[in-house]
Design an enzyme around this catalytic site. Structure first.
Site, mmCIF file in Angstrom:
data_model
loop_
_atom_site.group_PDB
_atom_site.id
_atom_site.type_symbol
_atom_site.label_atom_id
_atom_site.label_comp_id
_atom_site.label_asym_id
_atom_site.label_seq_id
_atom_site.Cartn_x
_atom_site.Cartn_y
_atom_site.Cartn_z
ATOM 1 N N GLU A 1 -11.283 28.558 -9.454
ATOM 2 C CA GLU A 1 -11.181 29.632 -8.469
ATOM 3 C C GLU A 1 -11.567 29.187 -7.060
ATOM 4 O O GLU A 1 -12.556 29.655 -6.480
ATOM 5 C CB GLU A 1 -12.032 30.829 -8.910
ATOM 6 C CG GLU A 1 -11.568 31.443 -10.215
ATOM 7 C CD GLU A 1 -12.363 32.673 -10.639
ATOM 8 O OE1 GLU A 1 -11.826 33.473 -11.417
ATOM 9 O OE2 GLU A 1 -13.518 32.821 -10.193
ATOM 10 N N GLU B 1 -7.259 33.361 -17.215
ATOM 11 C CA GLU B 1 -8.406 34.218 -17.529
ATOM 12 C C GLU B 1 -8.004 35.687 -17.465
ATOM 13 O O GLU B 1 -7.281 36.100 -16.561
ATOM 14 C CB GLU B 1 -9.555 34.002 -16.538
ATOM 15 C CG GLU B 1 -10.267 32.681 -16.625
ATOM 16 C CD GLU B 1 -11.455 32.634 -15.670
ATOM 17 O OE1 GLU B 1 -11.967 33.713 -15.289
ATOM 18 O OE2 GLU B 1 -11.863 31.520 -15.298
ATOM 19 N N GLU C 1 -23.501 36.200 -16.673
ATOM 20 C CA GLU C 1 -22.306 36.863 -17.195
ATOM 21 C C GLU C 1 -22.446 37.238 -18.673
ATOM 22 O O GLU C 1 -21.456 37.339 -19.396
ATOM 23 C CB GLU C 1 -21.075 35.970 -16.981
ATOM 24 C CG GLU C 1 -20.726 35.817 -15.511
ATOM 25 C CD GLU C 1 -19.419 35.066 -15.271
ATOM 26 O OE1 GLU C 1 -18.569 35.598 -14.545
ATOM 27 O OE2 GLU C 1 -19.260 33.956 -15.817
#
Length: 657
Positions: free
Chosen positions: A150, A302, A350
């Site tokens: 990313e 993803e 996360e």
């Protein structure tokens, strides 16, 4: 080089075995086989595990993971773990840490904590990538390299400043040219030495827009340069293994066209909001964009199996939505359906981000849906590699995106993606299949389409492709606040839309951003009465035909013949129903075949020989399907119509004979 091909769609997700005791790994592989998983992305955040101290290498655990996956018939997308440097890098080399707009150096302890311009960061990153590539160059599980993660880091430090100055010298050549491009005669900003030039940083008031636009270009180029540095190492050592990096949704920092040109296949991370009943429209838009970036199949790298962890409230996906969203991606060109992550984490930032194997374990609704999706994707194997053909192109250009959202504009509420969505939504409702193109698309590129839609083109570099397209018989629709500035963000003299004025047959004298409660009443013989909001242009007609106007006669929708084609201009934001009627009229004029009528919320798109139907709603619906078909997902025959339940899907091929 092209993406890795199998006889099936790829299915899997980010696998982070370093988070788990080694005795769990065998269970993971067995569950993957049970779910039909054939691909795992490995190593994305493993830098500290591979290099626990500077220069040390611990590959033993990764050897065992890749061997175990290969023995289980699971292929690997191997990541370079350079997106998240270990604490020792920031501790020993604080100059690698990024500096924000306010001049604060950010700390380690999270992820993405690096300056893309740092030569020290790059030295350590490339050393690791080199050793990783050499270690696994001949491993039979390796099918794709996944560079970083990313890309989107921005830094304002002194190292970045020096890099920015080098970039500016290459772009502008001399200080005189830089001063001209940035219009530094305003506010006494003229530079007399290159050493005076810095990145945009916190200042008492507005920052030079030319400087900000060039810095946006520089940041994008720097991230592409970082990708290329790693890619080139991988290409040198493993020339036959394709390379990708994952786009971060619809993100403005990196020019998607520029980055995709250097990837072997485009990959995409996408997280629609389960609480938004219209999220499937933006999903379709993003999937069409990913397919368009390299004009072919792409990888959904993803998505979430359930809830994410970063919104204010994070509800899980309702039962069935996982399937509908995954099939939607395949319908719009995805050759892989993957997730973050395989097994939900026990700890860390996360831990409440869902996994294919949730905290509840495999005896759970989520994992049963994961297993069922694996069977669906196996049934959809014939669609792998097939094209999606579009008659309509939508212009989305990153330089325009950066420029139109700069400060001190007529409206601080002007967001390019909102304007793109305003145009995409009616096209979606009408069943038009859409490709995206850059503003730099050539006349030959545009010739493949019947209709080109330009939601906004504030910054115009070259108007000739649009002129040639229309003159040759094409139809174009242009949205408001277009044709305002050149590539230096300097206003075209003579009124908007600048170099598009002759094409559109009008001249805008003033723009009028509207307040949140302002509503315009409009009338049209062709479109009927409707309301509009957000914006209006005060314009003069210079040859165009007025299709719709305010009650006081001010034109808001115009059509102009240009050569053998027609150019439309929309000077406000029509309500949704009027936008659908407008685009239905334009599609008919352009000769685009209408899609069959279907209930709202039902998506119909063709990929190759397969007609996909996806019900994004919660109610059962009936959809007309002319002719006789077979549903690849069920094997059942379908003739005349089919029923789709809550989040129901179908993949129809013509029945033989």
């Amino acid at each position: 080089m092209t993406a890795p091909r199998t006889r099936a769609l790829r299915y899997g997700g980010d696998y982070n075995p370093e988070q788990w005791p080694e005795e769990v790994w065998a269970e993971d592989v067995e569950l993957m086989r049970r779910a039909g998983v054939n691909t795992a992305t490995v190593g994305v955040f493993s830098w500290a595990r591979i290099e626990p101290r500077p220069g040390e290498r611990d590959f033993g655990w990764l050897d065992r993971v890749l061997d175990l996956l290969h023995a289980g018939g699971i292929e690997v997308f191997l990541a370079t773990p350079t997106a998240s440097p270990p604490p020792w890098l920031g501790h020993r080399f604080p100059e690698t840490l990024p500096v924000d707009f306010d001049g604060h150096r950010l700390a380690y302890g999270s992820r993405n904590q690096f300056c893309p311009s740092s030569p020290v960061y790059r030295e350590h990153a490339l050393a690791l990538v080199t050793d990783l590539a050499r270690r696994y160059a001949d491993h039979p599980a390796l099918k794709l390299w996944h560079v970083g993660n990313e890309l989107g880091q921005v830094c304002h430090c002194d190292t970045t400043a020096a890099h920015f100055r080098r970039w500016l010298r290459a772009r502008h050549g001399t200080l005189d040219e830089l001063n001209e491009a940035w219009h530094t005669v305003f506010w006494s900003q003229r530079y007399g030495s290159w050493d005076e030039v810095i990145p945009p940083r916190r200042a008492p008031y507005l920052i030079n827009p030319g400087q900000r636009l060039d810095f946006a270009r520089f940041c994008s180029d720097t991230l592409v340069e970082s990708f290329l540095a790693e890619r080139d190492v991988l290409r040198r050592i493993t020339p036959d293994v394709p390379v990708t990096t994952n786009f971060m949704g619809l993100h403005p920092v990196v020019d998607g066209w520029a980055l995709a040109a250097h990837e072997d296949v485009v990959s995409h991370d996408w997280y629609p909001d389960p609480a938004d009943p219209e999220s499937h429209v933006l999903s379709a838009l993003s999937f069409d964009l990913m397919r368009s970036l390299k004009r072919g199949p792409w990888l959904l790298m993803e998505q979430a199996a359930g809830a994410v962890n970063w919104r204010r409230r994070n509800p899980p996906k309702p039962a069935g939505q996982l399937r509908a969203q995954s099939v939607q991606a395949v319908a719009r060109g995805a050759d892989a359906v993957c997730f973050f992550q395989w097994r939900a984490s026990r700890g860390g930032a996360e831990k409440f981000h869902s996994g294919m194997v949730p905290h509840a374990g495999p005896d759970s609704r989520v994992f049963r849906e994961v297993e069922a999706l694996g069977a669906d994707l196996a049934a959809l194997a014939p669609v792998a590699g097939a094209p999606v053909v579009a008659d309509v192109a939508v212009v989305l250009d990153w330089e325009n995106w950066w420029a139109v959202e700069l400060d001190a504009h007529p409206s601080g509420d002007f967001a390019l993606l909102d304007r793109v969505r305003d145009c995409y939504r009616p096209l979606f409702e009408l069943g038009a299949t859409v490709d995206f193109v850059p503003a730099t698309a050539s006349p030959a590129d545009l010739a493949a389409y019947r209709l080109v839609v330009v939601p906004n083109l504030y910054l115009v570099r070259d108007p000739e492709p649009l002129r040639s397209f229309v003159a040759g018989g094409g139809t174009v629709v242009v949205g408001f606040f277009s044709g305002v500035v050149d590539e230096r963000d300097q206003v075209f003299p003579g009124g908007y839309p600048g170099p598009l004025r002759e094409l559109l047959g009008l001249r805008v004298e003033e723009v009028v951003p509207l307040g949140p409660d302002d509503v315009l009443a409009c009338s049209s013989a062709e479109l009927g009465g409707f309301t509009a909001d957000f914006w209006r242009d005060d314009l003069l007609v210079e040859g165009a035909e007025v299709v719709a106007a305010l009650d006081d006669g001010t034109p808001v929708v115009l059509r102009h013949r240009h050569g053998a084609g027609a150019a439309w201009y929309v000077a406000t934001r029509p309500e949704e129903g009027a936008a659908v009627r407008l685009f239905a009229r334009v599609l008919a004029e352009a000769g685009v075949e209408p899609a069959p009528d279907r209930p709202r919320g039902v998506e119909v798109v063709r990929r190759g020989d397969v007609l996909f139907l996806v019900n994004h709603g919660v109610d059962e619906v009936s959809v007309d399907v002319p002719g006789a078909h077979v549903d690849l997902l069920t094997g059942a025959g379908v003739s005349g119509s089919t029923t789709l339940g809550r989040f129901g899907v179908a993949a129809l091929v013509p029945q033989a004979g």
